[in-house]
Write a protein that holds these residues in place. Structure first.
Motif, PDB file in Angstrom:
ATOM      1  N   GLU A 236       0.831  -1.198   0.000  1.00  0.00           N
ATOM      2  CA  GLU A 236       0.000   0.000   0.000  1.00  0.00           C
ATOM      3  C   GLU A 236       0.871   1.255   0.000  1.00  0.00           C
ATOM      4  N   LYS A 237       1.902   1.242   0.827  1.00  0.00           N
ATOM      5  CA  LYS A 237       2.853   2.356   0.828  1.00  0.00           C
ATOM      6  C   LYS A 237       4.109   1.972   1.596  1.00  0.00           C
ATOM      7  N   VAL A 238       5.165   2.752   1.356  1.00  0.00           N
ATOM      8  CA  VAL A 238       6.418   2.593   2.085  1.00  0.00           C
ATOM      9  C   VAL A 238       6.790   3.949   2.673  1.00  0.00           C
ATOM     10  N   VAL A 239       7.114   3.951   3.948  1.00  0.00           N
ATOM     11  CA  VAL A 239       7.509   5.184   4.637  1.00  0.00           C
ATOM     12  C   VAL A 239       8.945   5.038   5.110  1.00  0.00           C
ATOM     13  N   LYS A 240       9.768   6.027   4.767  1.00  0.00           N
ATOM     14  CA  LYS A 240      11.157   6.018   5.221  1.00  0.00           C
ATOM     15  C   LYS A 240      11.274   6.813   6.506  1.00  0.00           C
ATOM     16  N   ARG A 241      11.778   6.172   7.549  1.00  0.00           N
ATOM     17  CA  ARG A 241      11.894   6.811   8.850  1.00  0.00           C
ATOM     18  C   ARG A 241      13.160   7.653   8.934  1.00  0.00           C
ATOM     19  N   GLU A 242      13.251   8.458   9.978  1.00  0.00           N
ATOM     20  CA  GLU A 242      14.412   9.323  10.157  1.00  0.00           C
ATOM     21  C   GLU A 242      15.689   8.524  10.369  1.00  0.00           C
ATOM     22  N   ASP A 243      15.565   7.323  10.926  1.00  0.00           N
ATOM     23  CA  ASP A 243      16.755   6.491  11.152  1.00  0.00           C
ATOM     24  C   ASP A 243      17.182   5.736   9.901  1.00  0.00           C
ATOM     25  N   GLY A 244      16.475   5.953   8.778  1.00  0.00           N
ATOM     26  CA  GLY A 244      16.845   5.312   7.525  1.00  0.00           C
ATOM     27  C   GLY A 244      16.110   4.022   7.246  1.00  0.00           C
ATOM     28  N   MET A 246      12.881   1.431   6.703  1.00  0.00           N
ATOM     29  CA  MET A 246      11.665   1.512   5.920  1.00  0.00           C
ATOM     30  C   MET A 246      10.521   0.791   6.630  1.00  0.00           C
ATOM     31  N   GLU A 247       9.338   1.403   6.571  1.00  0.00           N
ATOM     32  CA  GLU A 247       8.136   0.749   7.056  1.00  0.00           C
ATOM     33  C   GLU A 247       7.272   0.407   5.851  1.00  0.00           C
ATOM     34  N   ALA A 248       6.991  -0.867   5.676  1.00  0.00           N
ATOM     35  CA  ALA A 248       6.185  -1.324   4.550  1.00  0.00           C
ATOM     36  C   ALA A 248       4.773  -1.614   5.042  1.00  0.00           C
ATOM     37  N   TYR A 249       3.810  -0.898   4.492  1.00  0.00           N
ATOM     38  CA  TYR A 249       2.402  -1.103   4.823  1.00  0.00           C
ATOM     39  C   TYR A 249       1.786  -1.981   3.736  1.00  0.00           C
ATOM     40  N   LEU A 250       1.223  -3.105   4.170  1.00  0.00           N
ATOM     41  CA  LEU A 250       0.700  -4.095   3.241  1.00  0.00           C
ATOM     42  C   LEU A 250      -0.789  -4.285   3.439  1.00  0.00           C
ATOM     43  N   LYS A 251      -1.460  -4.567   2.339  1.00  0.00           N
ATOM     44  CA  LYS A 251      -2.877  -4.896   2.425  1.00  0.00           C
ATOM     45  C   LYS A 251      -3.031  -6.223   3.166  1.00  0.00           C
ATOM     46  N   ASN A 252      -4.033  -6.319   3.985  1.00  0.00           N
ATOM     47  CA  ASN A 252      -4.328  -7.518   4.781  1.00  0.00           C
ATOM     48  C   ASN A 252      -3.363  -7.731   5.936  1.00  0.00           C
ATOM     49  N   GLN A 253      -2.537  -6.719   6.254  1.00  0.00           N
ATOM     50  CA  GLN A 253      -1.623  -6.799   7.393  1.00  0.00           C
ATOM     51  C   GLN A 253      -1.899  -5.612   8.320  1.00  0.00           C
ATOM     52  N   PRO A 254      -2.199  -5.858   9.592  1.00  0.00           N
ATOM     53  CA  PRO A 254      -2.567  -4.751  10.494  1.00  0.00           C
ATOM     54  C   PRO A 254      -1.413  -3.818  10.820  1.00  0.00           C
ATOM     55  N   ASP A 255      -0.203  -4.366  10.858  1.00  0.00           N
ATOM     56  CA  ASP A 255       0.951  -3.553  11.247  1.00  0.00           C
ATOM     57  C   ASP A 255       1.989  -3.529  10.130  1.00  0.00           C
ATOM     58  N   PRO A 256       2.755  -2.441  10.031  1.00  0.00           N
ATOM     59  CA  PRO A 256       3.797  -2.373   9.002  1.00  0.00           C
ATOM     60  C   PRO A 256       4.962  -3.297   9.340  1.00  0.00           C
ATOM     61  N   ILE A 257       5.706  -3.674   8.309  1.00  0.00           N
ATOM     62  CA  ILE A 257       6.924  -4.465   8.487  1.00  0.00           C
ATOM     63  C   ILE A 257       8.103  -3.529   8.314  1.00  0.00           C
ATOM     64  N   VAL A 258       9.061  -3.622   9.202  1.00  0.00           N
ATOM     65  CA  VAL A 258      10.221  -2.728   9.178  1.00  0.00           C
ATOM     66  C   VAL A 258      11.411  -3.453   8.568  1.00  0.00           C
ATOM     67  N   ALA A 259      12.148  -2.739   7.719  1.00  0.00           N
ATOM     68  CA  ALA A 259      13.332  -3.327   7.073  1.00  0.00           C
ATOM     69  C   ALA A 259      14.344  -2.242   6.779  1.00  0.00           C
ATOM     70  N   ASP A 260      15.592  -2.659   6.610  1.00  0.00           N
ATOM     71  CA  ASP A 260      16.654  -1.727   6.196  1.00  0.00           C
ATOM     72  C   ASP A 260      16.613  -1.498   4.701  1.00  0.00           C
ATOM     73  N   VAL A 261      16.229  -2.558   3.953  1.00  0.00           N
ATOM     74  CA  VAL A 261      16.195  -2.494   2.493  1.00  0.00           C
ATOM     75  C   VAL A 261      14.925  -3.176   2.000  1.00  0.00           C
ATOM     76  N   ILE A 262      14.292  -2.553   1.005  1.00  0.00           N
ATOM     77  CA  ILE A 262      13.168  -3.190   0.324  1.00  0.00           C
ATOM     78  C   ILE A 262      13.560  -3.367  -1.131  1.00  0.00           C
ATOM     79  N   LEU A 263      13.682  -4.619  -1.529  1.00  0.00           N
ATOM     80  CA  LEU A 263      14.077  -4.965  -2.895  1.00  0.00           C
ATOM     81  C   LEU A 263      12.839  -5.346  -3.687  1.00  0.00           C
TER      82      LEU A 263
END
Length: 452
Positions: A236-244, A246-263
């Protein structure tokens, strides 16, 4: 009336595997050849695709091999991994290959223009940097394919397979969008190197086109190795945090997934943007591919296309054969066409899988009455590694003729073994021919002649 004079007999746009092969062969037939390449000579496979990726696969295998070493009597102290060392070694080899491909063109008297070329007419191109207009009797488009870029909010924070070879450091957490061969190969690499990997797919299918039994086995093994999967979860969207991060917001998932890299590895599309194909009336297909006939000729008689830009079979060996067939036919007077039947393929996942011919489902749809033989075994090398992972070989046979229609394998070194087996399938051999062959023991390959 005298034939019109052109600057070159052949002008090739794109110096990848197909373009280089076509250039070299055309020149060997006496043609005056030039090639334009806007990035580096060698193309996707050599520069930012299967070759450097396979080297990363080899590098990642040491994590497993070093862990197993103690069981074979070896003492390995201070097992540490340094990503920049592997990354730089891989990129150094890419430099070597770029130089080797460049030498191939030079040695075959092919003139090179390291700049972008666009088509301005049926027999003309324009170079972007110099502005020079060049004419050619024939033009060959061999620009390959390009990663499909997503359209969701924040997609600019993601990377593709083009950038992954230049990461400054090994990410602790990686999200990989897609479940095709590129996605699963990088998932295996990063998982083996110690990253936490989450594979996110918008559907519930991975490795579409491969035999379902092998797909299920790979899913089971990779999940046991720690790779997480999120199916039916479009971004649905990706938000880049101040610490670098990434928060990945996915359909059918209540909470975002956090990662250093999204490929993002959601497929590749023909690279045709800005080529000026419309200036010569070159027709494109529904997927943006250049439409060609059986001889790789486009709707413009003087313009041809080979490789991924035609979107028929996106494999380097296919592009090479198409380039050779084109050059032999047009400049050598040799009638040659590419046979697209029984093309072997592999996924260098961990463990890898390989296949040739029809899957069980395809064979039943086409032939109806088929027999399936298989071997579900524990590879010997896994015994000392204390890994319960099992290999699986599967043979699909026409029940009426005993002809082998397809072979599908998952397990250590499956691609290396399948190459020879693919010759047998291509030759139309029967299951009896495999049964009559004495097994090479002890080996994993012997399972192919012991299938029940």
């Amino acid at each position: 009336m005298a034939e019109q004079e052109y600057d070159y007999d052949l002008f090739v746009i794109g110096a990848g595997s197909g373009g280089v092969r076509a250039s070299r062969i055309a020149s060997s037939h006496g043609a005056r050849v030039a090639v334009a390449e806007e990035y580096r000579v060698g193309g996707t496979c050599v520069i930012r695709g299967c070759v450097p990726k396979k080297l990363l696969v080899y590098g990642s295998h040491f994590a497993e091999e070093l862990q197993d070493a103690a069981n074979y009597g070896w003492t390995v102290d201070k097992m540490n991994f340094d990503w920049p060392t592997l990354r730089d070694a891989v990129n150094k080899d890419v430099d070597r290959l770029n130089a080797a491909y460049t030498s191939t063109l030079e040695n075959n008297k092919v003139e090179r223009f390291l700049e972008r070329a666009t088509i301005t007419g049926p027999h003309s191109v324009k170079l972007a940097d110099s502005g020079r207009e060049i004419t050619a009797k024939y033009i060959l488009v061999a620009t390959g394919a390009w990663p499909v870029t997503p359209t969701f909010e924040g997609a600019e924070h993601c990377i593709t397979s083009n950038e992954v070879f230049h990461l400054p450091e090994l990410p602790r957490k990686v999200i990989i969008a897609g479940a095709g061969y590129i996605a699963l190969e990088f998932a295996g690499i990063f998982n083996a190197l110690g990253s936490h990997v989450t594979v996110v797919n918008r559907s519930e299918t991975l490795l579409r086109g491969y035999d379902e039994t092998l797909r299920d086995r790979l899913l089971q093994i990779t999940m046991a190795r720690g790779i997480e999967y999120k199916f039916n979860c479009p971004f649905e969207k990706v938000v880049k945090r101040e610490d670098g991060c990434m928060e990945a917001y996915l359909k059918n998932q209540p909470d975002p997934i956090v990662a250093d890299v999204i490929l993002v590895a959601t497929g590749r599309k023909p690279k045709v943007e800005g080529l000026g194909l419309e200036n010569a009336g070159v027709e494109l297909g529904e997927r943006g591919e250049i439409k060609v006939d059986e001889h790789n000729r486009t709707s413009c008689d003087s313009i041809y296309a080979v490789g991924d830009v035609t979107d028929r079979v996106q494999l380097t060996p296919v592009a090479i054969r198409e380039g050779q067939a084109f050059a032999d036919r047009v400049f050598g007077g040799i009638e040659r066409k590419v046979d697209y039947d029984c093309i072997p393929s592999a996924v260098f996942s961990q463990p890898p899988l390989a296949a040739v011919g029809l899957t069980e489902g395809q064979a039943r749809n086409r032939y109806g009455n088929v027999k399936v033989y298989s071997s579900d075994f524990r590879p010997m090398k896994n015994v000392f590694g204390h890994r319960p992972e099992r290999g699986l070989y599967k043979m699909v046979v026409d029940a009426n003729t005993d002809k082998v229609l397809g072979i599908h394998m998952i397990g250590p070194e499956a691609p290396e073994i399948l190459q020879a087996a693919a010759v047998a399938v291509k030759a139309g051999l029967t299951k009896a021919a495999f049964d009559d062959t004495v097994a090479l023991h002890p080996s994993m390959a012997e399972e192919l002649v012991l299938l029940k």
